[in-house]
Design a protein around this motif. Structure first.
Motif, PDB file in Angstrom:
ATOM      1  N   ASP A  69       0.853  -1.197   0.000  1.00 19.35           N
ATOM      2  CA  ASP A  69       0.000   0.000   0.000  1.00 19.35           C
ATOM      3  C   ASP A  69       0.884   1.240   0.000  1.00 19.35           C
ATOM      4  O   ASP A  69       2.092   1.174   0.271  1.00 19.35           O
ATOM      5  CB  ASP A  69      -0.975   0.012   1.189  1.00 19.35           C
ATOM      6  N   ASP A  70       0.274   2.381  -0.326  1.00 23.77           N
ATOM      7  CA  ASP A  70       1.017   3.642  -0.398  1.00 23.77           C
ATOM      8  C   ASP A  70       1.577   4.047   0.965  1.00 23.77           C
ATOM      9  O   ASP A  70       2.667   4.625   1.056  1.00 23.77           O
ATOM     10  CB  ASP A  70       0.117   4.755  -0.929  1.00 23.77           C
ATOM     11  N   GLN A  71       0.812   3.772   2.038  1.00 25.85           N
ATOM     12  CA  GLN A  71       1.272   4.147   3.372  1.00 25.85           C
ATOM     13  C   GLN A  71       2.587   3.464   3.722  1.00 25.85           C
ATOM     14  O   GLN A  71       3.435   4.049   4.392  1.00 25.85           O
ATOM     15  CB  GLN A  71       0.207   3.786   4.417  1.00 25.85           C
ATOM     16  N   SER A  72       2.762   2.230   3.261  1.00 28.01           N
ATOM     17  CA  SER A  72       4.013   1.523   3.535  1.00 28.01           C
ATOM     18  C   SER A  72       5.185   2.206   2.851  1.00 28.01           C
ATOM     19  O   SER A  72       6.250   2.414   3.449  1.00 28.01           O
ATOM     20  CB  SER A  72       3.899   0.069   3.069  1.00 28.01           C
ATOM     21  N   ARG A  73       5.001   2.542   1.578  1.00 25.18           N
ATOM     22  CA  ARG A  73       6.088   3.233   0.866  1.00 25.18           C
ATOM     23  C   ARG A  73       6.378   4.587   1.517  1.00 25.18           C
ATOM     24  O   ARG A  73       7.551   4.978   1.664  1.00 25.18           O
ATOM     25  CB  ARG A  73       5.723   3.412  -0.606  1.00 25.18           C
ATOM     26  N   ASP A  74       5.335   5.311   1.916  1.00 24.45           N
ATOM     27  CA  ASP A  74       5.524   6.607   2.559  1.00 24.45           C
ATOM     28  C   ASP A  74       6.295   6.463   3.874  1.00 24.45           C
ATOM     29  O   ASP A  74       7.137   7.307   4.216  1.00 24.45           O
ATOM     30  CB  ASP A  74       4.175   7.276   2.823  1.00 24.45           C
ATOM     31  N   ALA A  75       6.004   5.394   4.623  1.00 26.43           N
ATOM     32  CA  ALA A  75       6.682   5.188   5.903  1.00 26.43           C
ATOM     33  C   ALA A  75       8.173   4.952   5.703  1.00 26.43           C
ATOM     34  O   ALA A  75       9.006   5.478   6.462  1.00 26.43           O
ATOM     35  CB  ALA A  75       6.052   4.005   6.647  1.00 26.43           C
ATOM     36  N   ILE A  76       8.524   4.170   4.690  1.00 30.44           N
ATOM     37  CA  ILE A  76       9.939   3.906   4.417  1.00 30.44           C
ATOM     38  C   ILE A  76      10.627   5.160   3.898  1.00 30.44           C
ATOM     39  O   ILE A  76      11.783   5.454   4.255  1.00 30.44           O
ATOM     40  CB  ILE A  76      10.078   2.738   3.424  1.00 30.44           C
ATOM     41  N   ARG A  77       9.932   5.925   3.077  1.00 35.75           N
ATOM     42  CA  ARG A  77      10.513   7.189   2.606  1.00 35.75           C
ATOM     43  C   ARG A  77      10.783   8.122   3.782  1.00 35.75           C
ATOM     44  O   ARG A  77      11.832   8.788   3.831  1.00 35.75           O
ATOM     45  CB  ARG A  77       9.563   7.864   1.618  1.00 35.75           C
ATOM     46  N   ALA A  78       9.865   8.171   4.754  1.00 34.42           N
ATOM     47  CA  ALA A  78      10.039   9.034   5.915  1.00 34.42           C
ATOM     48  C   ALA A  78      11.224   8.605   6.776  1.00 34.42           C
ATOM     49  O   ALA A  78      11.765   9.409   7.545  1.00 34.42           O
ATOM     50  CB  ALA A  78       8.763   9.045   6.752  1.00 34.42           C
ATOM     51  N   MET A  79      11.633   7.336   6.659  1.00 34.09           N
ATOM     52  CA  MET A  79      12.811   6.860   7.394  1.00 34.09           C
ATOM     53  C   MET A  79      14.115   7.207   6.686  1.00 34.09           C
ATOM     54  O   MET A  79      15.199   6.857   7.173  1.00 34.09           O
ATOM     55  CB  MET A  79      12.731   5.344   7.587  1.00 34.09           C
ATOM     56  N   GLY A  80      14.041   7.860   5.533  1.00 32.27           N
ATOM     57  CA  GLY A  80      15.241   8.274   4.829  1.00 32.27           C
ATOM     58  C   GLY A  80      15.697   7.359   3.726  1.00 32.27           C
ATOM     59  O   GLY A  80      16.844   7.438   3.277  1.00 32.27           O
ATOM     60  N   VAL A  81      14.808   6.486   3.238  1.00 31.82           N
ATOM     61  CA  VAL A  81      15.147   5.569   2.159  1.00 31.82           C
ATOM     62  C   VAL A  81      14.606   6.132   0.845  1.00 31.82           C
ATOM     63  O   VAL A  81      13.468   6.607   0.787  1.00 31.82           O
ATOM     64  CB  VAL A  81      14.548   4.172   2.419  1.00 31.82           C
ATOM     65  N   ASP A  82      15.407   6.087  -0.204  1.00 30.44           N
ATOM     66  CA  ASP A  82      14.969   6.545  -1.528  1.00 30.44           C
ATOM     67  C   ASP A  82      13.998   5.518  -2.110  1.00 30.44           C
ATOM     68  O   ASP A  82      14.391   4.400  -2.454  1.00 30.44           O
ATOM     69  CB  ASP A  82      16.179   6.703  -2.447  1.00 30.44           C
ATOM     70  N   THR A  83      12.735   5.891  -2.230  1.00 28.02           N
ATOM     71  CA  THR A  83      11.712   4.975  -2.742  1.00 28.02           C
ATOM     72  C   THR A  83      11.226   5.369  -4.136  1.00 28.02           C
ATOM     73  O   THR A  83      10.178   4.912  -4.572  1.00 28.02           O
ATOM     74  CB  THR A  83      10.509   4.936  -1.780  1.00 28.02           C
ATOM     75  N   SER A  84      12.004   6.185  -4.836  1.00 31.05           N
ATOM     76  CA  SER A  84      11.542   6.710  -6.131  1.00 31.05           C
ATOM     77  C   SER A  84      11.334   5.605  -7.167  1.00 31.05           C
ATOM     78  O   SER A  84      10.546   5.764  -8.101  1.00 31.05           O
ATOM     79  CB  SER A  84      12.531   7.746  -6.659  1.00 31.05           C
ATOM     80  N   ARG A  85      12.032   4.472  -7.014  1.00 36.87           N
ATOM     81  CA  ARG A  85      11.876   3.367  -7.960  1.00 36.87           C
ATOM     82  C   ARG A  85      11.020   2.226  -7.405  1.00 36.87           C
ATOM     83  O   ARG A  85      10.877   1.196  -8.055  1.00 36.87           O
ATOM     84  CB  ARG A  85      13.253   2.821  -8.350  1.00 36.87           C
ATOM     85  N   ASP A  86      10.490   2.415  -6.213  1.00 37.66           N
ATOM     86  CA  ASP A  86       9.723   1.351  -5.565  1.00 37.66           C
ATOM     87  C   ASP A  86       8.253   1.424  -5.991  1.00 37.66           C
ATOM     88  O   ASP A  86       7.654   2.508  -6.033  1.00 37.66           O
ATOM     89  CB  ASP A  86       9.811   1.469  -4.048  1.00 37.66           C
ATOM     90  N   ALA A  87       7.668   0.275  -6.252  1.00 43.96           N
ATOM     91  CA  ALA A  87       6.285   0.201  -6.721  1.00 43.96           C
ATOM     92  C   ALA A  87       5.341  -0.228  -5.591  1.00 43.96           C
ATOM     93  O   ALA A  87       5.774  -0.781  -4.569  1.00 43.96           O
ATOM     94  CB  ALA A  87       6.172  -0.790  -7.876  1.00 43.96           C
TER      95      ALA A  87
END
Length: 414
Positions: free
Chosen positions: A170-188
């Motif tokens: 889900d989008d919330q999961s990707r947002d949570a990892i991005r907020a931890m400082g991980v580059d999620t620009s290529r993550d689906a």
């Protein structure tokens, strides 16, 4: 040509049906599109995984009491030694593989009580070993959430950074990892892997007699940040759920109690004893497929565990979520049932009964909504498996298109 060596990793075969359902979906994809791959597992319940799915498996932790509380000096010392041993065991296992897949599961979240030196540490060892030895580690369709505890958050952040491939449920999961400082620009983001399991046969026919009400229960004590009031949360959840089930039985409705983990059995027993009605029975389920059959035959479902909700929504049955985390809210919104949620931490039986009756009044419309959403989910999962093939396997030969609904049925345990 040498077969591609694929490992699957996680708390698999440990009694959680959702985790095992994610594994089953990934094995179905591998067997359909990459039948030459040599697959084995590093997991919580190796004997069960081997018996049920027919693949070799190794125990995840050297110390067998890893998830039991250690109070004596000897147990504490053994658990500490196990951490060092596991570092070498995990590295040796990872080194033997070309690809390691972590299939679904909430491996990047702490929505349930969690200690950093448990699974977060094991996941970090996996991802660090993958980076060290050049083994591609893929976190596929995983769940993530904000984590307050710094040690756990640090291990989760580094695990995500070190993985070669990431996708989220889900989008919330990707947002949570991005907020931890991980580059999620290529993550689906794709739907939960369990949606790729075969759909159950149609259950209750429109206009026919109502099927039973499936009530999915959980040994719920709140999340990792709720430890101080875990007992209070559990009492309120159990009391409210019991009162709701009793009200259904008093209305003459048949109720089937569902679980998703072996630890939920105590809650089922408590409700059966308290309600004491022949209309209330407990379902015996050994897989998500069994759960889907139960929910497909139901007139409606009220459930707590995330994968109980997945099963009900996949089967097209009108569903109300006793929501305990953002992942449940996101799932209900994605499937068009955002209005049918109730907080698991504060179950109000009277209000829940009102919401349930509203759910049943709109059942025909909701079944149509779920049929449409399930088609969209199937398309997205086809894209997920195609992306996995491109990311993890060398283009030696064109891969066949995998249709999630035709996932092979795993072997049953003897």
């Amino acid at each position: 040509m040498t077969a591609v060596r694929v490992g699957v990793f996680g708390l698999l075969g440990s009694g959680n049906l959702g985790n095992d359902g994610s594994l089953e979906a990934v094995l179905g994809w591998l067997r359909a599109e990459h039948p030459g791959a040599a697959v084995d597992a590093l997991c919580g319940g190796p004997e069960i995984v081997t018996a049920r799915y027919g693949i070799p498996a190794t125990r995840l932790h050297w110390y067998r009491g890893e998830y039991r509380t250690a109070s004596r000096a000897r147990a504490i010392a053994a658990k500490g030694a196990g951490k060092l041993v596991d570092a070498f065991r995990t590295a040796a296992w990872v080194r033997r593989h070309d690809v390691v897949i972590v299939p679904g599961m909430g491996v990047l979240e702490a929505t349930l009580p969690l200690r950093p030196w448990g699974f977060p540490y094991a996941l970090f060892l996996l991802c660090a070993s993958g980076r060290l030895f050049g083994t591609r580690v893929a976190l596929v369709g995983v769940g993530a959430a904000p984590i307050a505890a710094r040690p756990t958050r640090a291990l989760v952040r580094w695990s995500a950074r070190l993985a070669a491939y990431r996708s989220y449920r889900d989008d919330q999961s990707r947002d949570a990892i991005r907020a931890m400082g991980v580059d999620t620009s290529r993550d689906a983001v794709h739907p939960d892997l369990a949606f790729a399991l075969p759909a159950p046969a149609a259950g209750t026919a429109p206009g026919g007699p109502p099927g039973p009400v499936c009530v999915g229960v959980m040994d719920f004590h709140g999340g990792d940040d709720d430890r101080a009031r875990a007992g209070e949360i559990h009492r309120r959840y159990l009391d409210g759920t019991t009162r709701f089930v009793r009200a259904l039985a008093e209305d003459g409705r048949r109720v089937r109690l569902l679980t998703g983990d072996a630890c939920d059995d105590a809650v089922v027993g408590a409700i059966l004893d308290a309600v004491d009605s022949p209309l209330v029975t407990a379902a015996e389920t050994a897989s998500l497929g069994d759960l889907m059959k139960e929910t497909a035959a139901a007139g409606a479902v009220v459930a707590t565990r995330y994968h109980n909700l997945v099963c009900a929504l996949k089967s097209g049955t009108p569903t109300l979520a006793l929501s305990y985390a953002a992942k449940s809210d996101a799932l209900m919104a994605r499937m068009g049932l955002d209005a049918y949620r109730h907080p698991a931490r504060e179950v109000d039986a009277d209000r829940l009964l009102e919401q349930f009756r509203e759910l049943e009044r709109h059942a025909d419309r909701l079944r149509h909504t779920l049929a449409e959403q399930n088609l969209a989910v199937a398309r997205s999962l086809t894209e997920q498996f195609a992306a996995l093939t491109s990311a993890l396997f060398p283009p030696a030969a064109p891969a066949r298109t995998h249709t999630p609904a035709h996932t092979p049925t795993p072997r049953k345990a003897p």
